[in-house]
Enzyme design. Structure first.
Site, PDB file in Angstrom:
ATOM      1  N   ASP A 181       0.859  -1.318  -0.038  1.00 26.49           N
ATOM      2  CA  ASP A 181      -0.051   0.128   0.088  1.00 26.49           C
ATOM      3  C   ASP A 181       0.850   1.359   0.037  1.00 26.49           C
ATOM      4  OD1 ASP A 181      -2.246   1.382   0.020  1.00 26.49           O
ATOM      5  OD2 ASP A 181      -2.901   1.038   2.156  1.00 26.49           O
TER       6      ASP A 181
ATOM      7  N   ASN B 293       1.027   3.561  -3.009  1.00 29.54           N
ATOM      8  CA  ASN B 293       1.665   4.132  -4.180  1.00 29.54           C
ATOM      9  C   ASN B 293       1.369   5.330  -4.539  1.00 29.54           C
ATOM     10  OD1 ASN B 293       2.697   1.197  -4.477  1.00 29.54           O
ATOM     11  ND2 ASN B 293       1.209   0.830  -6.233  1.00 29.54           N
TER      12      ASN B 293
ATOM     13  N   HIS C  74       2.172   3.805  -9.212  1.00 29.13           N
ATOM     14  CA  HIS C  74       1.858   2.208  -9.225  1.00 29.13           C
ATOM     15  C   HIS C  74       3.090   1.704 -10.069  1.00 29.13           C
ATOM     16  CE1 HIS C  74      -1.706   2.328  -7.568  1.00 29.13           C
ATOM     17  NE2 HIS C  74      -2.521   3.258  -8.772  1.00 29.13           N
TER      18      HIS C  74
ATOM     19  N   GLU D 224     -12.249  -4.555  -4.260  1.00 34.65           N
ATOM     20  CA  GLU D 224     -12.996  -3.393  -4.204  1.00 34.65           C
ATOM     21  C   GLU D 224     -12.305  -2.175  -5.029  1.00 34.65           C
ATOM     22  OE1 GLU D 224     -12.167  -5.327  -1.285  1.00 34.65           O
ATOM     23  OE2 GLU D 224     -14.166  -5.673  -1.242  1.00 34.65           O
ATOM     24  N   ASN D 225     -11.025  -2.495  -5.401  1.00 27.43           N
ATOM     25  CA  ASN D 225     -10.295  -1.386  -6.096  1.00 27.43           C
ATOM     26  C   ASN D 225     -10.794  -1.160  -7.490  1.00 27.43           C
ATOM     27  OD1 ASN D 225      -7.043  -2.670  -5.052  1.00 27.43           O
ATOM     28  ND2 ASN D 225      -8.105  -0.816  -4.305  1.00 27.43           N
ATOM     29  N   TRP D 226     -11.918  -1.706  -7.975  1.00 25.92           N
ATOM     30  CA  TRP D 226     -12.788  -1.241  -9.265  1.00 25.92           C
ATOM     31  C   TRP D 226     -13.378  -0.032  -8.872  1.00 25.92           C
ATOM     32  CZ3 TRP D 226     -11.451  -4.295 -13.239  1.00 25.92           C
ATOM     33  CH2 TRP D 226     -11.223  -5.634 -13.115  1.00 25.92           C
TER      34      TRP D 226
ATOM     35  N   ARG E  90     -12.270   2.508  -8.065  1.00 30.17           N
ATOM     36  CA  ARG E  90     -11.351   3.618  -8.207  1.00 30.17           C
ATOM     37  C   ARG E  90     -11.635   4.353  -9.675  1.00 30.17           C
ATOM     38  NH1 ARG E  90      -5.256   2.576  -5.634  1.00 30.17           N
ATOM     39  NH2 ARG E  90      -6.149   1.807  -3.593  1.00 30.17           N
TER      40      ARG E  90
ATOM     41  N   GLU F 253       1.296 -13.322  12.142  1.00 31.28           N
ATOM     42  CA  GLU F 253       1.974 -12.075  12.843  1.00 31.28           C
ATOM     43  C   GLU F 253       1.975 -10.954  12.078  1.00 31.28           C
ATOM     44  OE1 GLU F 253       3.119 -12.399  15.926  1.00 31.28           O
ATOM     45  OE2 GLU F 253       2.620 -14.186  16.258  1.00 31.28           O
TER      46      GLU F 253
HETATM   47  C1  IPE Z   1      -5.647  -3.034  -0.323  1.00 33.31           C
HETATM   48  O1  IPE Z   1      -5.205  -1.398  -0.436  1.00 33.31           O
HETATM   49  C2  IPE Z   1      -5.356  -3.518  -1.761  1.00 33.31           C
HETATM   50  C3  IPE Z   1      -4.080  -3.499  -2.213  1.00 33.31           C
HETATM   51  C4  IPE Z   1      -2.715  -2.993  -1.675  1.00 33.31           C
HETATM   52  C5  IPE Z   1      -3.962  -3.881  -3.629  1.00 33.31           C
HETATM   53  P1  IPE Z   1      -6.111  -0.326  -0.681  1.00 33.31           P
HETATM   54  O2  IPE Z   1      -5.597   0.972  -0.601  1.00 33.31           O
HETATM   55  O3  IPE Z   1      -7.143  -0.544  -1.660  1.00 33.31           O
HETATM   56  O4  IPE Z   1      -7.183  -0.400   0.759  1.00 33.31           O
HETATM   57  P2  IPE Z   1      -7.858   0.765   1.674  1.00 33.31           P
HETATM   58  O5  IPE Z   1      -8.938   1.400   0.734  1.00 33.31           O
HETATM   59  O6  IPE Z   1      -6.892   1.789   1.846  1.00 33.31           O
HETATM   60  O7  IPE Z   1      -8.651  -0.065   2.733  1.00 33.31           O
HETATM   61  C1  IPE Z   2      -1.650   0.456  -3.438  1.00 30.85           C
HETATM   62  O1  IPE Z   2      -1.237   1.633  -3.327  1.00 30.85           O
HETATM   63  C2  IPE Z   2      -1.829  -0.135  -4.745  1.00 30.85           C
HETATM   64  C3  IPE Z   2      -3.150  -0.510  -4.949  1.00 30.85           C
HETATM   65  C4  IPE Z   2      -4.426  -0.613  -4.245  1.00 30.85           C
HETATM   66  C5  IPE Z   2      -3.479  -1.077  -6.651  1.00 30.85           C
HETATM   67  P1  IPE Z   2      -2.490   2.717  -3.315  1.00 30.85           P
HETATM   68  O2  IPE Z   2      -2.937   3.136  -4.882  1.00 30.85           O
HETATM   69  O3  IPE Z   2      -3.749   2.162  -2.550  1.00 30.85           O
HETATM   70  O4  IPE Z   2      -1.781   4.146  -2.678  1.00 30.85           O
HETATM   71  P2  IPE Z   2      -2.268   4.908  -1.798  1.00 30.85           P
HETATM   72  O5  IPE Z   2      -3.080   4.078  -0.701  1.00 30.85           O
HETATM   73  O6  IPE Z   2      -3.534   5.820  -2.479  1.00 30.85           O
HETATM   74  O7  IPE Z   2      -1.348   5.790  -1.221  1.00 30.85           O
HETATM   75 MG    MG Z   3      -4.164   2.498  -0.527  1.00 35.80          MG
END
Ligand code: IPE
Ligand code: IPE
Ligand code: MG
Length: 249
Positions: free
Chosen positions: A21, A23, A38, A68-70, A72, A209
């Site tokens: 997490d 990026n 990314h 859940e990332n869909w 975005r 852990e």
């Molecule tokens: C979890 O990170 C998913 C991945 C790292 C692929 P998210 O950034 O999507 O999680 P939330 O929304 O902060 O919980």
């Molecule tokens: C994790 O980084 C990668 C994916 C979830 C695909 P994020 O894109 O969630 O980065 P932040 O949380 O917005 O910094």
């Molecule tokens: Mg994130």
């Protein structure tokens, strides 16, 4: 700090899971687009696979895209798919050369047909490899994983007309999860300072852990891995029992 070369003397986890997490925040801090973040994140993963494979860890599961990332912005999802496609094309042969096995968990039916094919090819090519197994969680959700396992058991019950006891279900459940055949993670790492599981390996992390670090994923390097490994080595895992050394009599 304990160098990886010295880590041979440490208790090494058999399975590490990582929520990669941060990026987006990394990009923001450097004045770049989220896409650039990314890309850096994907490079960090490439480096990490090499590093972890030197430690004796047998399984590495990484959360690449959650169910859940869909939600975005469409443009970001599109860029992530482009990146996935690029790495599946360019890295599969490299992984194979390094004797690494690739497995993908998650609902792949949502991906474009060419990505599904690339995943299939990569899994097939590397299936016999005996080095570290890298498990990519793509369109993965822990609740979905549990639900599909429950559904399979239910289908079995309908077919056989036999409803297993709860104890029997517990016994059989692992085999129906997407991670079947893989031991549960010993160590779960999450970067970027967030301290939540975000629907990752819910069932499988029952006794993992947890290690949280402020480091943003694109910056995660050897020293962060060392830190996580030495923290793990200091943990006392009890699994609900009382350790023999501290029990009386
Ligand atoms: C979890 O990170 C998913 C991945 C790292 C692929 P998210 O950034 O999507 O999680 P939330 O929304 O902060 O919980
Ligand atoms: C994790 O980084 C990668 C994916 C979830 C695909 P994020 O894109 O969630 O980065 P932040 O949380 O917005 O910094
Ligand atoms: Mg994130």
């Amino acid at each position: 700090m304990i160098g990886i070369s010295e880590s041979q003397n440490l208790r090494i986890p058999e399975h590490i899971a990582i929520i990669m997490d941060g990026n987006g925040r990394w990009a923001q801090r450097h004045g770049f687009s989220r896409t650039a973040g990314h890309k850096k994140g994907a490079e960090a993963l490439q480096r990490l696979v090499r590093l972890v494979s030197e430690t004796g860890v047998r399984y590495l599961t990484v959360f690449g895209f959650s169910s859940e990332n869909w939600s975005r912005p469409e443009a970001e999802v599109k860029e992530l798919m482009k990146l996935l496609r690029y790495y599946l094309r360019s890295e599969t042969a490299e992984l194979h050369k390094s004797n690494i096995r690739l497995r993908v968990i998650g609902d792949r039916s949502a991906f474009d047909a060419d990505i599904v094919q690339l995943i299939h090819n990569a899994e097939k090519l590397t299936a016999g490899n005996k080095g570290i197994t890298v498990i990519m969680a793509l369109n993965y959700g822990g609740k979905f994983d549990i639900a599909q396992a429950a559904r399979r058991l239910a289908a079995q019950a309908v077919e056989t007309g036999f409803v297993p006891s709860t104890q029997e279900v517990l016994h059989q459940f692992d085999a129906h999860l997407m991670t079947s055949g893989v031991p549960d993670p010993d160590l779960l790492i999450r970067t970027s300072g967030e301290q939540r599981i975000s629907n990752f390996l819910l069932w499988q992390c029952a006794y993992a852990e947890f290690f949280f670090t402020e480091t943003l994923w694109p910056d995660f390097d050897r020293s962060d891995l060392d830190e996580a490994l030495s923290a793990y080595a200091r943990r006392e895992r009890r699994f609900g029992a009382v350790l023999r050394s501290s029990s009386e009599g």
